[in-house]
Design an enzyme around this catalytic site. Structure first.
Site, short mmCIF file in Angstrom:
data_model
loop_
_atom_site.label_atom_id
_atom_site.label_comp_id
_atom_site.label_asym_id
_atom_site.label_seq_id
_atom_site.Cartn_x
_atom_site.Cartn_y
_atom_site.Cartn_z
CE LYS A 243 -3.92 -1.79 2.72
NZ LYS A 243 -5.00 -1.56 1.75
NE ARG A 317 -11.00 -9.69 -1.66
CZ ARG A 317 -11.34 -8.84 -2.63
NH1 ARG A 317 -11.67 -9.28 -3.82
NH2 ARG A 317 -11.37 -7.54 -2.38
N1 BES Z 1 -8.00 -3.71 4.50
C1 BES Z 1 -8.20 -3.36 3.14
C2 BES Z 1 -9.52 -2.65 2.89
C3 BES Z 1 -9.69 -1.30 3.47
C4 BES Z 1 -8.95 -0.23 3.02
C5 BES Z 1 -10.65 -1.11 4.44
C6 BES Z 1 -9.16 1.01 3.55
C7 BES Z 1 -10.86 0.13 4.96
C8 BES Z 1 -10.09 1.19 4.52
C9 BES Z 1 -8.21 -4.62 2.25
O1 BES Z 1 -7.40 -5.65 2.69
C10 BES Z 1 -7.71 -4.15 0.92
O2 BES Z 1 -6.63 -3.68 0.85
N2 BES Z 1 -8.56 -4.30 -0.09
C11 BES Z 1 -8.21 -3.85 -1.41
C12 BES Z 1 -8.75 -4.86 -2.39
C13 BES Z 1 -8.25 -4.67 -3.79
C14 BES Z 1 -6.78 -5.03 -3.86
C15 BES Z 1 -9.06 -5.54 -4.71
C16 BES Z 1 -8.87 -2.49 -1.63
O3 BES Z 1 -9.99 -2.28 -1.19
O4 BES Z 1 -8.23 -1.65 -2.24
ZN ZN Z 2 -5.38 -5.49 2.05
#
Ligand code: BES
Ligand code: ZN
Ligand code: ZN
Length: 464
Positions: A243, A317
């Site tokens: 990230k 997931r």
């Molecule tokens: N933990 C994050 C989702 C998240 C991000 C929740 C910011 C609340 C605030 C999750 O693990 C994630 O990073 N999801 C990605 C999925 C994508 C790679 C398909 C996302 O939402 O960007």
């Molecule tokens: Zn994530």
């Protein structure tokens, strides 16, 4: 912070200042019922009973005699407005007077607003205590508030003090306090026991932060079983699909689903709801090291489906898939999972509303109604199977991310649905777990979402 710091028992000898709730339309009537000097004070303070307006009224000797609290035009659905009071009134004891349409919710709101995260810095404010209204169930109110405080404390605790092992300790502590049976499967044992996805996501974490599946079971067999599953990603770097700094900054909260599930479990056990409760928390740190899982890797899963990793940041997931597959094996009456699963859910409905997914129309309607009633809002989203092809993989049974940027919260829910049998009544909530700014009853920081609504819903569904 502790719930005893915000309440006094209904039968107390301690003096308490009465708070009267007033809507603009009723203001003149209320002022007429006050001593002339108090009414004059409210008028000269220009108190107009607007939204959460607070007017402390002095007695002749300068002491605090009463408090007027504005309901604004929204007086029919005041929500958590009362949560503003413990932040604005001077230290002391208070009681709710006339004008509160829902004293039980007002009492909860008071405590939600009084919360402080005090693990690292003392909260040296003297308490503002509310006398529990005689007509409400004080034990249940305290249980609900305790559950929310537990979830907030866990979310607010940073990852250096709350890794998978500490999350397990918190779950074990809660389980033992209620006589539940605790167990966990840790590290390499996850492979032998059949949880390859939990193992893969957590593999790169330090050895004292090994991945694990946390479990406890409470209540006699034979009662209808409710199984709660919470995403316990204690920190989400994104993995090799790292990230950016802005996106990683708040990722200590990525165990918000687990925190909320523990808070809900605490409410259910404290109030002895007539269910058998099973709690499952896949707890991992999505870290980066030479043994991290990679984009393009393919893993087996507990369910038997092979999963291609399209993105290591879609880790929630993956760990949920194995936990949900296990949860489904003993056919619970109701299966609920909560997870800080997607950024897309925030794009859709912002931080305050929990989008949820279920195939059960009746459940969806009742849950949304309970959420409105307790000011813990949820909104149903479609489990639109037409988007399932987005999760196709060229080499495995399924990919962990969608092939397009559309409908990110839906495709995450659809991914989860593949690990659960269609006969199971299942509900998935894509929570945020955080208040970006302080509002009445919603202090900035970690937030327990959906669990007051789910507790009310569960109570209704299994009412003895
Ligand atoms: N933990 C994050 C989702 C998240 C991000 C929740 C910011 C609340 C605030 C999750 O693990 C994630 O990073 N999801 C990605 C999925 C994508 C790679 C398909 C996302 O939402 O960007
Ligand atoms: Zn994530
Ligand atoms: Zn995550």
């Amino acid at each position: 912070m502790d719930v005893v710091d915000c309440f006094l028992p209904a039968q107390t000898d301690d003096a308490a200042v009465t708070i009267t709730a007033v809507a603009p339309a009723g203001l003149d009537g209320v002022l007429e019922s006050l001593p002339p000097s108090a009414a004059a004070w409210a008028r000269s303070s220009r108190f107009a009973a607007t939204d959460d307006e607070v007017c402390p009224v002095p007695a002749g000797d300068g002491s605090l005699a009463a408090v007027l609290f504005g309901l604004g035009e929204n007086s029919a659905a005041p929500g958590l407005a009362v949560g503003k009071l413990p932040r604005s009134l001077p230290a002391g004891n208070y009681r709710l007077g006339e004008g509160f349409a829902d004293p039980a919710l007002a009492t909860v709101a008071w405590a939600l607003g009084a919360y402080r995260f005090s693990r690292y810095r003392d909260d040296d404010r003297d308490p503002r205590r509310l006398v529990l209204p005689a007509a409400i169930d004080g034990a249940e109110t305290a249980a609900v508030v305790d559950g929310v405080y537990l979830a907030r404390d866990l979310i607010n605790t940073p990852a250096n003090d709350l890794g998978p092992a500490e999350l397990a300790e918190a779950a074990a502590g809660l389980a033992s306090a209620h006589g539940a049976v605790f167990s966990e499967i840790v590290g390499e044992a996850l492979i032998g026991e059949g949880f390859p996805l939990i193992h893969a996501v957590g593999a790169a974490a330090a050895s004292n932060r090994a991945p694990r599946l946390i479990e406890f079971v409470w209540g006699p067999a034979g009662r209808p079983q409710v199984t709660l599953v919470g995403k316990g990603v204690c920190f989400d770097t994104g993995g090799l699909d790292i990230k950016p700094a802005r996106g990683m900054a708040m990722m200590k909260k990525d165990m918000g689903g687990a925190a909320c599930v523990l808070g809900l479990a605490a409410m259910i056990m404290s109030c002895n709801l007539p269910v058998r409760l099973r709690v499952l928390i896949p707890a991992v740190e999505n870290a980066i090291a030479a043994n991290a899982f990679r984009p393009g890797d393919v893993f087996p899963s507990r369910k038997g489906l092979t999963v291609e990793i399209g993105n290591t940041d879609a880790e929630g997931r993956l760990v949920l898939a194995d936990a949900l597959a296990l949860a489904d094996e003993d056919s619970p009456d109701l299966l609920i999972d909560l997870a800080t699963l997607t950024g897309a859910a925030r794009v859709a409905v912002g931080p305050d509303i929990v989008p949820f997914y279920t195939d059960d129309d009746g459940l969806a309607e009742k849950l949304a109604a309970r959420g409105r009633a307790v000011a813990d809002p949820l909104w149903r989203m479609p489990l639109w199977r037409g988007y399932m092809p987005m999760l196709k993989s060229k080499v495995a049974d399924i990919n962990n991310v969608g092939s397009s940027p559309f409908a990110g919260s839906l495709t995450a829910a659809l991914f989860l649905s593949r690990f659960i049998g269609s006969e199971t009544t299942w509900l998935h909530g894509d929570i945020f777990g955080w208040n970006p700014s302080a509002r009445p009853g919603r202090p900035e920081g970690g937030e327990a979402q959906a669990i007051r609504a789910l507790f009310a819903f569960t109570k209704d569904r299994y009412r003895a």
